[in-house]
Motif scaffolding. Structure first.
Motif, PDB file in Angstrom:
ATOM      1  N   THR A 266       0.735  -1.211  -0.275  1.00  0.00           N
ATOM      2  CA  THR A 266      -0.157  -0.088   0.041  1.00  0.00           C
ATOM      3  C   THR A 266       0.689   1.368   0.000  1.00  0.00           C
ATOM      4  OG1 THR A 266      -1.822  -1.172   1.138  1.00  0.00           O
ATOM      5  CG2 THR A 266      -1.901   1.111   1.204  1.00  0.00           C
ATOM      6  N   MET A 267       2.103   1.207   0.805  1.00  0.00           N
ATOM      7  CA  MET A 267       2.771   2.548   0.936  1.00  0.00           C
ATOM      8  C   MET A 267       3.664   2.347  -0.370  1.00  0.00           C
ATOM      9  SD  MET A 267       4.458   1.525   4.634  1.00  0.00           S
ATOM     10  CE  MET A 267       5.842   2.992   4.335  1.00  0.00           C
ATOM     11  N   LEU A 268       4.249   1.493  -1.226  1.00  0.00           N
ATOM     12  CA  LEU A 268       5.218   1.513  -2.192  1.00  0.00           C
ATOM     13  C   LEU A 268       4.860   0.686  -3.185  1.00  0.00           C
ATOM     14  CD1 LEU A 268       8.378   1.339   0.670  1.00  0.00           C
ATOM     15  CD2 LEU A 268       7.533   3.506  -0.384  1.00  0.00           C
ATOM     16  N   PHE A 269       4.516  -0.476  -2.905  1.00  0.00           N
ATOM     17  CA  PHE A 269       4.316  -1.440  -4.035  1.00  0.00           C
ATOM     18  C   PHE A 269       5.798  -1.736  -4.670  1.00  0.00           C
ATOM     19  CE2 PHE A 269       2.785  -4.534  -6.693  1.00  0.00           C
ATOM     20  CZ  PHE A 269       1.428  -4.911  -6.092  1.00  0.00           C
ATOM     21  N   GLY A 270       6.803  -2.032  -3.925  1.00  0.00           N
ATOM     22  CA  GLY A 270       8.087  -2.438  -4.302  1.00  0.00           C
ATOM     23  C   GLY A 270       9.120  -1.443  -4.402  1.00  0.00           C
ATOM     24  N   SER A 271      10.428  -1.680  -4.418  1.00  0.00           N
ATOM     25  CA  SER A 271      11.506  -0.941  -4.388  1.00  0.00           C
ATOM     26  C   SER A 271      12.199  -1.061  -6.107  1.00  0.00           C
ATOM     27  CB  SER A 271      12.647  -1.379  -3.618  1.00  0.00           C
ATOM     28  OG  SER A 271      12.032  -1.381  -2.225  1.00  0.00           O
ATOM     29  N   GLN A 272      12.996  -0.580  -6.196  1.00  0.00           N
ATOM     30  CA  GLN A 272      13.801  -0.489  -7.571  1.00  0.00           C
ATOM     31  C   GLN A 272      14.197  -1.771  -7.885  1.00  0.00           C
ATOM     32  OE1 GLN A 272      13.841   1.816  -5.336  1.00  0.00           O
ATOM     33  NE2 GLN A 272      13.637   3.965  -6.261  1.00  0.00           N
ATOM     34  N   PRO A 273      14.024  -2.495  -8.964  1.00  0.00           N
ATOM     35  CA  PRO A 273      14.963  -3.747  -9.184  1.00  0.00           C
ATOM     36  C   PRO A 273      16.353  -3.634  -9.234  1.00  0.00           C
ATOM     37  CG  PRO A 273      12.999  -3.544 -10.462  1.00  0.00           C
ATOM     38  CD  PRO A 273      12.898  -2.351  -9.994  1.00  0.00           C
ATOM     39  N   PHE A 274      16.902  -2.421  -9.773  1.00  0.00           N
ATOM     40  CA  PHE A 274      18.217  -2.269 -10.038  1.00  0.00           C
ATOM     41  C   PHE A 274      19.010  -1.887  -8.661  1.00  0.00           C
ATOM     42  CE2 PHE A 274      16.406   1.672 -10.954  1.00  0.00           C
ATOM     43  CZ  PHE A 274      17.183   2.757 -10.035  1.00  0.00           C
ATOM     44  N   ILE A 275      18.201  -1.333  -7.663  1.00  0.00           N
ATOM     45  CA  ILE A 275      18.591  -1.461  -6.314  1.00  0.00           C
ATOM     46  C   ILE A 275      18.788  -2.749  -5.383  1.00  0.00           C
ATOM     47  CG2 ILE A 275      18.325  -0.401  -3.950  1.00  0.00           C
ATOM     48  CD1 ILE A 275      17.383   2.309  -5.400  1.00  0.00           C
ATOM     49  N   GLY A 276      17.723  -3.360  -5.835  1.00  0.00           N
ATOM     50  CA  GLY A 276      17.650  -4.743  -5.232  1.00  0.00           C
ATOM     51  C   GLY A 276      18.910  -5.451  -5.685  1.00  0.00           C
ATOM     52  N   ASP A 277      19.439  -5.485  -7.062  1.00  0.00           N
ATOM     53  CA  ASP A 277      20.480  -5.899  -7.578  1.00  0.00           C
ATOM     54  C   ASP A 277      21.800  -5.608  -6.987  1.00  0.00           C
ATOM     55  OD1 ASP A 277      18.745  -7.572  -9.175  1.00  0.00           O
ATOM     56  OD2 ASP A 277      19.110  -6.385 -11.028  1.00  0.00           O
ATOM     57  N   LEU A 278      21.983  -4.596  -6.706  1.00  0.00           N
ATOM     58  CA  LEU A 278      23.101  -3.897  -6.053  1.00  0.00           C
ATOM     59  C   LEU A 278      23.278  -4.304  -4.599  1.00  0.00           C
ATOM     60  CD1 LEU A 278      23.989  -0.096  -5.886  1.00  0.00           C
ATOM     61  CD2 LEU A 278      23.537  -1.392  -3.823  1.00  0.00           C
ATOM     62  N   THR A 279      22.058  -4.038  -3.674  1.00  0.00           N
ATOM     63  CA  THR A 279      22.019  -4.720  -2.448  1.00  0.00           C
ATOM     64  C   THR A 279      22.135  -6.445  -2.380  1.00  0.00           C
ATOM     65  OG1 THR A 279      20.132  -3.339  -2.344  1.00  0.00           O
ATOM     66  CG2 THR A 279      20.507  -4.844  -0.472  1.00  0.00           C
ATOM     67  N   GLU A 280      21.856  -7.334  -3.412  1.00  0.00           N
ATOM     68  CA  GLU A 280      22.228  -8.586  -3.288  1.00  0.00           C
ATOM     69  C   GLU A 280      23.674  -8.908  -3.509  1.00  0.00           C
ATOM     70  OE1 GLU A 280      21.381 -12.560  -6.315  1.00  0.00           O
ATOM     71  OE2 GLU A 280      20.288 -10.529  -6.631  1.00  0.00           O
ATOM     72  N   LEU A 281      24.409  -8.086  -4.331  1.00  0.00           N
ATOM     73  CA  LEU A 281      25.561  -7.880  -4.197  1.00  0.00           C
ATOM     74  C   LEU A 281      26.155  -7.699  -2.957  1.00  0.00           C
ATOM     75  CD1 LEU A 281      28.569  -8.504  -5.639  1.00  0.00           C
ATOM     76  CD2 LEU A 281      28.127  -6.125  -6.717  1.00  0.00           C
ATOM     77  N   ALA A 282      25.749  -6.562  -2.447  1.00  0.00           N
ATOM     78  CA  ALA A 282      26.340  -5.920  -1.152  1.00  0.00           C
ATOM     79  C   ALA A 282      26.454  -7.074  -0.123  1.00  0.00           C
ATOM     80  CB  ALA A 282      25.670  -4.669  -0.799  1.00  0.00           C
ATOM     81  N   VAL A 283      25.294  -7.736   0.053  1.00  0.00           N
ATOM     82  CA  VAL A 283      24.995  -8.495   1.270  1.00  0.00           C
ATOM     83  C   VAL A 283      25.403  -9.841   1.211  1.00  0.00           C
ATOM     84  CG1 VAL A 283      23.065  -7.220   1.909  1.00  0.00           C
ATOM     85  CG2 VAL A 283      22.602  -9.017   0.727  1.00  0.00           C
ATOM     86  N   SER A 284      25.711 -10.351  -0.087  1.00  0.00           N
ATOM     87  CA  SER A 284      26.396 -11.543  -0.373  1.00  0.00           C
ATOM     88  C   SER A 284      27.639 -11.710  -0.268  1.00  0.00           C
ATOM     89  CB  SER A 284      26.149 -11.943  -1.905  1.00  0.00           C
ATOM     90  OG  SER A 284      24.891 -12.111  -2.171  1.00  0.00           O
ATOM     91  N   GLU A 285      28.357 -10.449   0.093  1.00  0.00           N
ATOM     92  CA  GLU A 285      29.912 -10.349   0.348  1.00  0.00           C
ATOM     93  C   GLU A 285      30.263  -9.568   1.672  1.00  0.00           C
ATOM     94  OE1 GLU A 285      31.181 -10.293  -4.392  1.00  0.00           O
ATOM     95  OE2 GLU A 285      31.439  -8.666  -3.012  1.00  0.00           O
ATOM     96  N   HIS A 286      31.627  -9.603   2.025  1.00  0.00           N
ATOM     97  CA  HIS A 286      31.969  -8.776   3.096  1.00  0.00           C
ATOM     98  C   HIS A 286      31.930  -7.358   2.567  1.00  0.00           C
ATOM     99  CE1 HIS A 286      32.482 -11.820   6.242  1.00  0.00           C
ATOM    100  NE2 HIS A 286      33.400 -12.628   5.309  1.00  0.00           N
ATOM    101  N   SER A 287      31.758  -6.401   3.323  1.00  0.00           N
ATOM    102  CA  SER A 287      31.866  -5.224   2.748  1.00  0.00           C
ATOM    103  C   SER A 287      33.132  -4.742   2.449  1.00  0.00           C
ATOM    104  CB  SER A 287      31.300  -4.314   3.910  1.00  0.00           C
ATOM    105  OG  SER A 287      31.590  -2.684   3.652  1.00  0.00           O
ATOM    106  N   PRO A 288      33.544  -4.150   1.331  1.00  0.00           N
ATOM    107  CA  PRO A 288      34.909  -3.500   1.148  1.00  0.00           C
ATOM    108  C   PRO A 288      35.529  -2.497   1.917  1.00  0.00           C
ATOM    109  CG  PRO A 288      33.402  -2.963  -0.611  1.00  0.00           C
ATOM    110  CD  PRO A 288      32.796  -3.758   0.250  1.00  0.00           C
ATOM    111  N   VAL A 289      34.357  -1.850   2.606  1.00  0.00           N
ATOM    112  CA  VAL A 289      34.659  -0.508   3.250  1.00  0.00           C
ATOM    113  C   VAL A 289      34.448  -0.454   4.862  1.00  0.00           C
ATOM    114  CG1 VAL A 289      34.387   0.790   1.169  1.00  0.00           C
ATOM    115  CG2 VAL A 289      32.583   0.582   2.911  1.00  0.00           C
ATOM    116  N   ALA A 290      33.920  -1.519   5.366  1.00  0.00           N
ATOM    117  CA  ALA A 290      33.282  -1.504   6.799  1.00  0.00           C
ATOM    118  C   ALA A 290      34.530  -1.605   7.886  1.00  0.00           C
ATOM    119  CB  ALA A 290      32.307  -2.418   7.241  1.00  0.00           C
ATOM    120  N   ALA A 291      35.298  -2.409   7.679  1.00  0.00           N
ATOM    121  CA  ALA A 291      36.647  -2.603   8.476  1.00  0.00           C
ATOM    122  C   ALA A 291      37.572  -1.415   8.608  1.00  0.00           C
ATOM    123  CB  ALA A 291      37.816  -3.794   7.651  1.00  0.00           C
ATOM    124  N   ASP A 292      37.732  -0.772   7.258  1.00  0.00           N
ATOM    125  CA  ASP A 292      38.715   0.486   7.123  1.00  0.00           C
ATOM    126  C   ASP A 292      37.869   1.641   8.169  1.00  0.00           C
ATOM    127  OD1 ASP A 292      40.623  -0.699   5.821  1.00  0.00           O
ATOM    128  OD2 ASP A 292      40.093   0.035   3.926  1.00  0.00           O
TER     129      ASP A 292
END
Length: 395
Positions: A266-292
């Motif tokens: 009702t609020m949104l009816f979904g997020s952007q697919p291309f952002i979902g794809d970016l997020t899929e990559l991000a959460v599938s790996e260790h963050s390359p910037v968090a440790a630093d």
């Protein structure tokens, strides 16, 4: 004209809390050299690999409608991530994706509470939490987070405030603004209260990947006996330096997510697919910037502590995670707001008044750790000089 009552409940709970930050930005735009220690924006750009993933996704046509739960790829990646981190299986129907942690918290609280209910929340708290609770019609019941306990929520303080109207125990670990991290024993004791009084546990864990060395992190999701009542919210905004992509999610019981889904649609009816794809990559790996970021933020917290703690009347609270540290200026006789306003005017350093985060930080300042080391030293030196001038004038 007549307005919905929610507009009255939220009056003054939005951008007004960030007034000093906006004034500092206006001064900067007018040509003043401002050292900005206000908001928690990562000090590195979004990793190029993630930008490239979003670009490829858009170029391939992933710009159509999505669905209310989230793109299948990112939902599967999140289920795998939480199964690996929490040591038990999380299914895809336990995941919901929404635009950023703020939207997640809005929708989750809307699903948990309504008018007449009470939400137990630590004070101090992140600046938007009060409004997030108020929008539901529920009442925020403030649980003091005390410096002498490292700003960690104490079960006895929660127990003393539980009533028949209590519905939600709202946790934030690692905590903004204090940088406190709840310990395993804290989680177990708070969880026992939630079971005894049939409370939901909502845990904002957006800083999970920014915990400092030798500090243990525990989530209510780690405890199977809390599974039926726990919902965790997070995003890639901090961990992957990607706040502008507004990509967040919640993890909780399948039935909860099923009930949340129509609200999301009702609020949104979904997020952007291309952002979902970016997020899929991000959460599938260790963050390359968090440790630093952890290395830099912990180092800068120590810089501020060495420069300010015990100097004159000032006291510094060392964080255990995140991108902020706290400075106690009460001995100057000024409120946090008055100290911060005069600091900006006289020394061109912008910090957040503690009062923006609740009465529990009256007379404190929140400083972000996102400026380079030399600018952090300079800002701390100016804060010390400002406090000295205030005390000197008082004498």
């Amino acid at each position: 004209m007549r307005y919905a009552s929610v507009t009255d409940r939220l009056a003054g709970l939005g951008g007004a809390k960030w007034a000093l930050h906006y004034r500092a930005r206006a001064m900067k735009a007018a040509g003043h050299e401002i050292i900005e220690l206000t908001i928690g924006e990562p000090d590195v750009p979004t990793p190029a690999r993630l930008i490239e993933a979003a670009t490829r996704s858009m170029a391939s046509g992933r710009t159509g409608y999505s669905n209310g739960r989230g793109e299948p790829g990112v939902v599967a990646a999140l289920a795998a991530r939480y199964s690996a981190r929490r040591g038990r299986e999380f299914a895809r129907d336990q995941i919901m994706c929404l635009p950023g942690t703020q939207t997640v918290l809005y929708a989750v609280l809307r699903t948990m509470a309504e008018a007449g209910d009470e939400v137990l929340i630590g004070d101090p708290m992140y600046a938007t939490y009060e409004g997030l609770i108020a929008q539901t019609g529920a009442v925020a019941v403030r649980v003091p987070l005390r410096p002498e306990h490292g700003f960690r929520m104490q079960p006895a303080d929660v127990a003393a405030r539980i009533t028949s109207r209590s519905r939600v125990l709202f946790l934030n670990t690692p905590h903004n603004p204090t940088g406190a991290v709840l310990r395993p024993d804290d989680i177990r004791a708070l969880g026992a209260l939630a079971r005894e009084h049939d409370l939901w546990i909502l845990s904002d864990e957006v800083y999970e990947d920014l915990v400092f060395p030798n500090v243990p992190f525990t989530s209510p999701l780690d405890l199977p006996d809390l599974a039926e009542r726990t919902v965790v919210a997070s995003s890639i905004s901090k961990s992957h330096a990607a706040p502008g992509f507004r990509s967040g999610w919640c993890v909780g019981p399948a039935d909860f997510c099923t009930r949340l889904l129509p609200l999301s649609e009702t609020m949104l009816f979904g997020s952007q697919p291309f952002i979902g794809d970016l997020t899929e990559l991000a959460v599938s790996e260790h963050s390359p910037v968090a440790a630093d970021m952890v290395d830099r933020f912990s180092r800068r917290a120590e810089i501020i502590a060495r420069t300010l703690d015990g100097v004159g009347s000032l006291r510094v609270h060392r964080p255990e995670a995140g991108m902020f540290t706290l400075v106690d200026v009460r001995a100057t006789g000024l409120s946090g707001s008055d100290f911060a306003e005069s600091l900006l005017d006289r020394h061109k350093v912008a910090v957040m008044p503690g009062e923006s985060f609740g009465s529990g930080l009256s007379g404190w300042l929140r400083l972000s750790l996102t400026q380079p080391d030399d600018r952090t030293v300079e800002a701390a030196t100016r804060i010390a000089a400002h406090a000295a001038s205030i005390l000197g004038n008082a004498a």
